[in-house]
Scaffold this motif. Structure first.
Motif: not given
Lengths: 204, 204
Positions: B77, B82-83, B86, B90, B135, B138-139, B157, B160, B193
């Motif tokens: 992770l 970032p995109r 994720l 995911i 998650l 991380y966020l 989290a 999403l 996302v």
DNA sequence: GTCTATATACAGATAGAC
DNA sequence: GTCTATCTGTATATAGAC
């Protein structure tokens, strides 16, 4: 419910459906015996079999009636302020899906997914699919009015509903207590609607 | 699985757990009989009872092993974009929850929610709660780095993950076929996302 | 149509030989 | 520890009297 049932036979049939419906959703299909149903309905077991040929048939009949989403949910998806309209609709939606009966019926359909897929199909169409479709229509109208910018109203409707359903609804399905009180739940809905509107370009 | 089991007794115990695990998740708790378990494991019923005192105990033992989320999910992770991070996370998440075994275990926990709430509790902690927590961390780091603007990483989290899980996962739980193919599923994840990042002020 | 009584099958769990 | 044979309860479904 609404009109008195004429014949004695019809009354008993209704008693059976009512009793079986309660027992099935509370205890599940296998755990509920025909003896229990007969006793709860105040009739003999043979009478149950006279009306419904088998346990399976009885099961199908009385669950199908419960799959239909309350019509109340769909009243009033109109108004001048989109944010208020959504908040109102979602609020009723969340209350409905977190109700004891809704959780029971969902749990039952999941439990019997292998043995009664036809029931799952009807549940999905009369429940989730209908709610999503209704919201999607409204979102589409917002898009056409230039209020929101979204490619796919169907997906957008799912996104919003899924977020607002929250993880709490899963906890209920699993038989665990809600992880939040009503206030926190309402705040979560607010945050999800806000995220949704921001993400789809709402200028409020 | 990894190391050979020394004694004959331990081998049989493993056989029983393996067989019972398969039968329980495929058929459910009540539907699966101890006779079936014994036959599938290639031992006698009494041997099953010698190792596990009751059907309940056997059930608990072999389901608990399945509740734990695959550790693979949590590797990596990290990353500069970032995109991409994720999307990668995911993607693995969605693949995992839509797997046959994951759906079976979920379905089973829901089915036995009333009778085995302890199992639901462990399932929730070892599964959903763990993924959400990971998650969320991380966020939170993204928020602290000024990449995103969010009040509550935990809720974010959940939002999403719930969106990406989609309605298709519910269909699977209900025993219905997926309503979309892999490409459509991937696109849905992408859209979710994107919505998430836009809504929380990501400048990508 | 509705009841009491019963047929049939199979579940979970145990007893006793090896 | 492992097996075969069995106990006990309860399920679905049915037969036959009223």
């Amino acid at each position: 419910m609404t009109q008195p049932l004429s014949t004695r036979s019809e009354r008993k049939r209704e008693q059976i459906l009512e009793a079986a419906g309660q027992l099935f959703v509370q205890q599940g299909f296998i755990t509920t015996s025909m003896d229990e149903v007969a006793q709860q309905a105040g009739v003999s077991k043979q009478t149950v079999y006279a009306h419904f040929g088998s346990k399976d048939e009885l099961f199908t009949h009385c669950i199908e009636r419960k799959c239909v989403v309350n019509e109340l949910l769909f009243s009033g998806l109109t108004g001048s302020n989109p944010r208020n309209v959504l908040m109102d609709f979602i609020g009723r939606f969340v209350e409905m899906i977190n109700s004891e009966e809704a959780v029971y019926v969902y749990r039952l359909c999941v439990s019997q997914a292998e043995t009664h897929p036809d029931l799952s199909q009807r549940y999905f169409e009369a429940g989730p699919a209908k709610v999503i479709g209704t919201l999607a229509e409204y979102l589409k109208s917002l898009h056409e009015a230039g209020v929101l910018t979204l490619d796919d109203p169907q997906i957008a409707a799912e996104q919003l509903l899924l977020m607002c359903r929250g993880i709490g609804n899963m906890r209920l399905a699993l038989g665990l207590p809600m992880d939040q009180d009503d206030a926190a739940c309402h705040q979560r809905v607010t945050q999800s609607v806000d995220l949704f509107l921001r993400g789809y370009g709402y200028q409020g």
